[in-house]
Design a protein around this motif. Structure first.
Motif, PDB file in Angstrom:
ATOM      1  N   PHE A  16       7.807  -4.593   8.354  1.00 18.61           N
ATOM      2  CA  PHE A  16       6.401  -4.457   7.996  1.00 18.61           C
ATOM      3  C   PHE A  16       5.659  -3.813   9.162  1.00 18.61           C
ATOM      4  O   PHE A  16       5.772  -4.272  10.313  1.00 18.61           O
ATOM      5  CB  PHE A  16       5.800  -5.825   7.661  1.00 18.61           C
ATOM      6  N   VAL A  17       4.916  -2.747   8.882  1.00 18.68           N
ATOM      7  CA  VAL A  17       4.218  -1.994   9.928  1.00 18.68           C
ATOM      8  C   VAL A  17       2.751  -1.812   9.541  1.00 18.68           C
ATOM      9  O   VAL A  17       2.372  -1.936   8.370  1.00 18.68           O
ATOM     10  CB  VAL A  17       4.875  -0.615  10.162  1.00 18.68           C
ATOM     11  N   LEU A  49       0.832  -1.200   0.000  1.00 19.47           N
ATOM     12  CA  LEU A  49       0.000   0.000   0.000  1.00 19.47           C
ATOM     13  C   LEU A  49       0.867   1.250   0.000  1.00 19.47           C
ATOM     14  O   LEU A  49       0.668   2.161  -0.796  1.00 19.47           O
ATOM     15  CB  LEU A  49      -0.931   0.001   1.217  1.00 19.47           C
ATOM     16  N   GLU A  50       1.838   1.317   0.895  1.00 18.57           N
ATOM     17  CA  GLU A  50       2.752   2.459   0.951  1.00 18.57           C
ATOM     18  C   GLU A  50       4.026   2.056   1.659  1.00 18.57           C
ATOM     19  O   GLU A  50       4.079   1.030   2.349  1.00 18.57           O
ATOM     20  CB  GLU A  50       2.095   3.658   1.646  1.00 18.57           C
ATOM     21  N   ALA A  51       5.073   2.886   1.470  1.00 12.79           N
ATOM     22  CA  ALA A  51       6.375   2.564   2.041  1.00 12.79           C
ATOM     23  C   ALA A  51       7.129   3.843   2.374  1.00 12.79           C
ATOM     24  O   ALA A  51       6.897   4.894   1.769  1.00 12.79           O
ATOM     25  CB  ALA A  51       7.192   1.720   1.063  1.00 12.79           C
ATOM     26  N   SER A  83       0.351 -10.494   1.633  1.00 14.71           N
ATOM     27  CA  SER A  83       1.555 -10.887   2.365  1.00 14.71           C
ATOM     28  C   SER A  83       2.758 -10.871   1.424  1.00 14.71           C
ATOM     29  O   SER A  83       2.614 -11.055   0.212  1.00 14.71           O
ATOM     30  CB  SER A  83       1.385 -12.288   2.969  1.00 14.71           C
ATOM     31  N   LEU A  84       3.920 -10.639   2.000  1.00 18.29           N
ATOM     32  CA  LEU A  84       5.183 -10.629   1.268  1.00 18.29           C
ATOM     33  C   LEU A  84       6.284 -11.077   2.210  1.00 18.29           C
ATOM     34  O   LEU A  84       6.200 -10.890   3.433  1.00 18.29           O
ATOM     35  CB  LEU A  84       5.518  -9.225   0.759  1.00 18.29           C
ATOM     36  N   VAL A 124       3.829  -0.888   4.532  1.00 20.12           N
ATOM     37  CA  VAL A 124       2.441  -1.169   4.901  1.00 20.12           C
ATOM     38  C   VAL A 124       1.824  -1.989   3.774  1.00 20.12           C
ATOM     39  O   VAL A 124       1.808  -1.558   2.612  1.00 20.12           O
ATOM     40  CB  VAL A 124       1.628   0.133   5.097  1.00 20.12           C
ATOM     41  N   LEU A 125       1.351  -3.170   4.101  1.00 18.19           N
ATOM     42  CA  LEU A 125       0.741  -4.048   3.104  1.00 18.19           C
ATOM     43  C   LEU A 125      -0.755  -3.759   2.970  1.00 18.19           C
ATOM     44  O   LEU A 125      -1.402  -3.298   3.910  1.00 18.19           O
ATOM     45  CB  LEU A 125       0.941  -5.510   3.493  1.00 18.19           C
TER      46      LEU A 125
END
Length: 518
Positions: free
Chosen positions: A495-496, A443-445, A470-471, A464-465
């Motif tokens: 991952f947050v 979604l964003e980083a 999932s990754l 943010v996934l």
């Protein structure tokens, strides 16, 4: 491109808008959460509000704090103060009582104009410091008012309309507080003429707003970007404006896009990304968009392309600042190159400079962005050192780093404080972030520097996934390695659930750096 002439030396922007819309008295100017206000009634309320300020004893160039949610009352209060020659100090509605206490003391505000929902926070702020506030005017109060507090509706209804103050185009007209991410916020002082210049150079010449448009801005009026979007630009051409008090969540934004059918929408990259990822994203035939605008942070190419593919509507990405009041470097409706911030807006000049102050002459070299143009602020209030550092003769230092390609398009490289040096080479965190969000699951980083066990700086990505996605760290690293130089890929991944942001949606990388130091 229509020619733009300078405003006359004697110039009052509020009176300029009233005169420009004299033939539109019955046309809807503002649509907010409780109703509509037509141009004729807007002009009358501006004159009456100005009369009310004068009746309270406010004098020319005295400051009034403007702490209101977006509504027709915000517009009346801001323009009524300009009309009277009083200085509105428009402030972020999402701050704390401590923040407002500083602003009250710093501005020496003689009155406060506040939404009923924000009155308790204002009262808490006033209890923290010795203020000079003599009057509190409340818009749409949520409860009975205390002694000394005035209902804005009553003030407007009971005041007599007055003539405009005889102001100059170059005299102080209003303040906006810049971000306080690197210390206390700075009171940025703008002139009457600056509003005119941004409307002429960007609202009319780039966005080509017209009377038939209905506009809606997710960016709020207290933000320099939102002030142009939802007040200066549309009211300069007789368009209609949709205003919303609540936060611009995807659901709230979708409701306005569908219910009011705006033709022009203004947002920020984070908002566009959130809307595209939302399951309730409207279909293109449910909206009436002809043009969208983005600012606040650089728009990732992927978000722009996906938005256009879905809605058939381009996003015009640009960069502006509180100091320059609005956008000065931008894509254009007839010249959109996603992944870049376009070229200088006509009427402005930009330069890239090296650390020694020399002008960058090569292509794709990172340099500090400087701007020259007629909408630059006059100064930071009572802050000479910061003023001299930012406003250098006719040039304004932006604090941003950019590159310029052989075709003359500028690409964002990050804020000065955000830049990383990895293996002795500058790395733009935004370039890495823009690559990461091309992964469908992300979604964003946000990317910062982190020292490895040898004490060397490497890139770290906070990710943010999207819901249900999932990754693995290995998948993320492999994806970036295929697209960027090897030294740029993130060595560290976390991952947050969310990223820290300002009220206007900008990622606060400095907060991530602070967390790393703990």
């Amino acid at each position: 491109m229509r020619p733009v002439t300078a405003p006359p030396a004697d110039f009052n922007f509020a009176q300029h808008l009233i005169a420009s819309n004299a033939g539109r008295t019955d046309k809807i100017a503002l649509i907010d959460d409780v109703g509509t206000l037509r141009y004729g009634a807007l002009a009358e309320q501006i004159r009456r509000f100005a009369g009310g300020l004068q009746a309270m004893g406010l004098k020319r160039e005295e400051r009034v704090l403007l702490l209101m949610q977006d509504s027709s009352d915000w517009v009346v209060a801001f323009l009524g103060a300009l009309y009277a020659g009083v200085i509105p100090v428009a402030v972020n509605t999402l701050l704390t009582a401590d923040d407002y206490a500083f602003m009250l003391r710093n501005s020496r505000a003689q009155a406060a104009l506040v939404s009923g929902a924000l009155l308790p926070t204002l009262q808490a702020a006033m209890a923290l410091v010795q203020t000079e506030v003599q009057h509190v005017v409340v818009s749409r109060p949520a409860a009975a008012l205390a002694q000394g507090q005035l209902n804005m509706a009553d003030l407007v209804a009971q005041s007599h309309p007055v003539l405009p103050a005889q102001t100059l185009a170059d005299e102080p007209a209003f303040w906006l507080y810049s971000s306080g991410s690197t210390g206390q916020p700075k009171g940025t002082v703008h002139s009457q003429g600056n509003l005119y210049w941004t409307a002429e150079l960007y609202g009319k010449n780039v966005l080509a707003l017209r009377e038939s448009d209905t506009v809606f801005s997710a960016a709020k009026l207290f933000f320099a970007y939102g002030l142009g979007n939802a007040l200066t630009f549309p009211l300069s051409v007789g368009a209609s404006v949709v205003l919303m008090a609540e936060r611009p969540t995807p659901q709230a934004t979708f409701k306005r896009l569908v219910d009011h059918q705006p033709t022009v929408f203004y947002g920020a990259p984070t908002g566009y990304g959130g809307m595209l990822a939302h399951p309730d994203l409207p279909a293109s035939n449910q909206v009436a968009l002809r043009l969208c605008s983005s600012a606040g942070e650089a728009l990732p190419r992927d978000i722009g392309e996906r938005w256009t593919a879905h809605f058939g509507c381009q996003i015009i990405d640009g960069i502006g600042s509180t100091e320059m009041l609005h956008v000065f470097l931008s894509n254009r409706p007839d010249d959109v190159r996603y992944g870049t911030t376009g070229k200088a807006v006509a009427g402005y000049e930009v330069q890239l400079r090296n650390e020694d102050g020399s002008v960058v002459t090569g292509h794709n070299e990172i340099g500090d962005l400087y701007i020259q143009g007629p909408s630059a602020a006059l100064m930071y209030w009572n802050n000479r050192d910061k003023t001299r550092d930012t406003f250098q003769g006719v040039w304004t230092k932006s604090g941003d780093k950019y590159t310029r390609d052989p075709d003359g398009y500028y690409t964002y490289a990050g804020r000065n404080d955000d830049m990383l040096k990895v293996s002795g080479i500058y790395v733009s965190p935004f370039e890495v972030e823009a690559t990461l969000v091309q992964l469908p699951a992300i979604l964003e980083a946000a990317v910062i520097g982190k020292e490895d066990t040898d004490g060397l700086t490497k890139t770290k990505a906070f990710i943010v996934l999207k819901t249900g996605q999932s990754l693995t760290e290995a998948e993320v690293k492999a994806f970036v390695k295929e697209r960027l130089a090897p030294y740029k890929y993130p060595r560290f991944i976390e991952f947050v659930a969310e990223l820290p942001k300002t009220a206007t949606g900008k990622i606060q990388r400095f907060r991530l750096r602070e967390l790393e130091k703990r």
